[in-house]
Design an enzyme around this catalytic site. Structure first.
Site, PDB file in Angstrom:
ATOM      1  N   MET A 309      26.953  22.138  47.044  1.00 31.93           N
ATOM      2  CA  MET A 309      27.706  21.533  45.997  1.00 31.93           C
ATOM      3  C   MET A 309      28.661  22.582  44.734  1.00 31.93           C
ATOM      4  SD  MET A 309      27.607  20.405  42.506  1.00 31.93           S
ATOM      5  CE  MET A 309      25.729  20.404  42.141  1.00 31.93           C
ATOM      6  N   TRP A 312      31.355  24.116  46.547  1.00 35.04           N
ATOM      7  CA  TRP A 312      32.310  23.035  46.797  1.00 35.04           C
ATOM      8  C   TRP A 312      33.349  22.964  45.821  1.00 35.04           C
ATOM      9  CZ3 TRP A 312      32.961  17.926  44.555  1.00 35.04           C
ATOM     10  CH2 TRP A 312      33.550  17.115  44.957  1.00 35.04           C
ATOM     11  N   HIS A 313      32.661  23.017  44.596  1.00 30.97           N
ATOM     12  CA  HIS A 313      33.460  22.931  43.263  1.00 30.97           C
ATOM     13  C   HIS A 313      34.452  24.152  43.118  1.00 30.97           C
ATOM     14  CE1 HIS A 313      30.819  19.743  41.915  1.00 30.97           C
ATOM     15  NE2 HIS A 313      31.773  19.352  41.182  1.00 30.97           N
ATOM     16  N   GLY A 314      33.724  25.410  43.658  1.00 31.13           N
ATOM     17  CA  GLY A 314      34.679  26.615  43.460  1.00 31.13           C
ATOM     18  C   GLY A 314      33.774  27.705  43.727  1.00 31.13           C
TER      19      GLY A 314
END
Length: 386
Positions: A309, A312-314
């Protein structure tokens, strides 16, 4: 024009929703109209950034080809990881390139569209989707404009069921009324409350640690009102169009533990991760007998799930630390639930719930502070002052 920002978008949205409302009241299908409006919105939002528009169109075409290929594969068990990797490759490239100071190839909404595409491919593999979506259904699902830029992350089967459902006038009016309320409340959250908090949040970085504590509380409020406001508007607009897009928030600040929080915050993301990352990691570990104990399996799976997760954000240090941090919280709480006699003895007592709520909220807000990137900026500021 930007999604759910600016006068031009809201004027266009108002016109779209009025037309959709009239057609639905008179029991006329809005399927093609909604698809047309989604395409038109994409055009107006991306027309000033043609590189993003080309990247978006390329992603849609690539995804459709991958979906068709997946449905025709004979030995899906061996090839499925490759298809999922190919579906996620554009997002991986977009996230990794900035690390090397290279930008490009990305577009607004790629993270959410990637999860939609991966969901379709995996559910074809699981035979939950019997045949690939038609060109129009596939395009409509990916480009559905209320949820394109920042979710909520819908599921293709649920979305298509909505479009093929014939609602009575009374059922639609009830859904539309709820949608109008959500749209107005979302506007109030995002344009009024988040704006008020934002004005008090962005002062100069102070070296005193009390600055970070104050910022933590303000940023938490800002993040909630901004993101929950957007999500409410997206769901509300969807409702008026006749689609029951799932809600993304369910009073997250009454959560009494970290699992409860992730069942209430960004719900469509956490359920997607649960279904397509956590559960599959657990099943694979159990089949391979990687760990002897189920508790160890679950704890490791939580670490992988939440670290994923974060990435996934960066691919930046603050996002990665944020993911690992929540992985540690989830894994630790899993152990605490299963092993602690203190927890089992006191979990239903009022004093324990209040204490657990207070601790959980501050752990959550500390996570948001990490997510904001402010601690790393604060540390670098302190170093420069030496």
């Amino acid at each position: 024009m930007h999604y759910f920002e600016g006068l031009s978008f809201f004027m266009t949205l108002g016109l779209v929703l009025i037309i959709a409302f009239i057609l639905n009241v008179f029991q006329k299908s809005t399927y093609y109209l909604s698809l047309l409006f989604s395409v038109v919105m994409v055009y107006f939002v991306f027309i000033k950034t043609p590189d993003q528009l080309i990247a978006l169109l390329g992603f849609v075409v690539l995804g459709y080809i991958l979906m068709q290929m997946t449905s025709k594969l004979k030995d899906r068990k061996k090839t499925m990881p490759i298809m999922v990797l190919l579906a996620g490759l554009p997002l991986i490239v977009v996230k990794v390139l900035p690390v090397f100071h290279v930008n490009g190839f990305g577009f607004l909404g790629i993270s959410y569209m990637t999860f939609k595409l991966v969901q379709i491919i995996i559910e074809i593999y699981d035979e939950l989707i019997e045949k690939p979506l038609s060109v129009l259904d596939y395009t409509h699902f990916l480009l559905f404009f209320p949820a394109l830029s920042s979710g909520p992350i819908d599921r293709s089967r649920r979305f298509m069921d909505d479009w093929h459902k014939q609602r009575s006038r009374g059922e639609y009016l009830e859904l539309a009324g709820t949608g109008i309320f959500r749209l107005v409340l979302g506007l109030f959250y995002k344009l009024v409350l988040s704006g008020m908090v934002f004005q008090h949040m962005n002062g100069p970085v102070e070296k005193d640690v009390t600055y970070l504590i104050g910022y933590m509380y303000l940023y938490t409020a800002y993040l909630f009102f901004d993101f929950a406001g957007y999500s409410l508007m997206a769901v509300g607009a969807s409702n008026i169009l006749g689609v029951e897009t799932p809600m993304n928030f369910n009073f997250p600040f009454i959560s009494i533990d970290i699992k409860d929080f992730w069942n209430r915050w960004h719900i469509t993301l956490s359920t997607w991760l649960r279904d397509f990352v956590f559960s599959r990691v657990v099943m694979r570990f159990m089949r391979k007998k990687v760990f002897k104990k189920r508790l160890t399996t679950a704890m490791v799976a939580y670490m992988i799930n939440m670290t994923f997760m974060g990435f996934w954000h960066g691919v930046t240090l603050d996002y990665i630390i944020y993911g690992v941090y929540h992985g540690v919280l989830m894994a630790s709480f899993e152990w605490y639930q299963k092993k602690s006699k203190f927890y089992k003895k006191n979990k239903n007592k009022t004093w324990y719930k209040i204490t657990s709520w207070l601790i959980t909220m501050h752990l959550v807000m500390l996570g948001f502070l990490i997510f904001s990137g402010k601690p790393l900026l604060w540390i670098s500021k302190l170093i420069s002052m030496q």
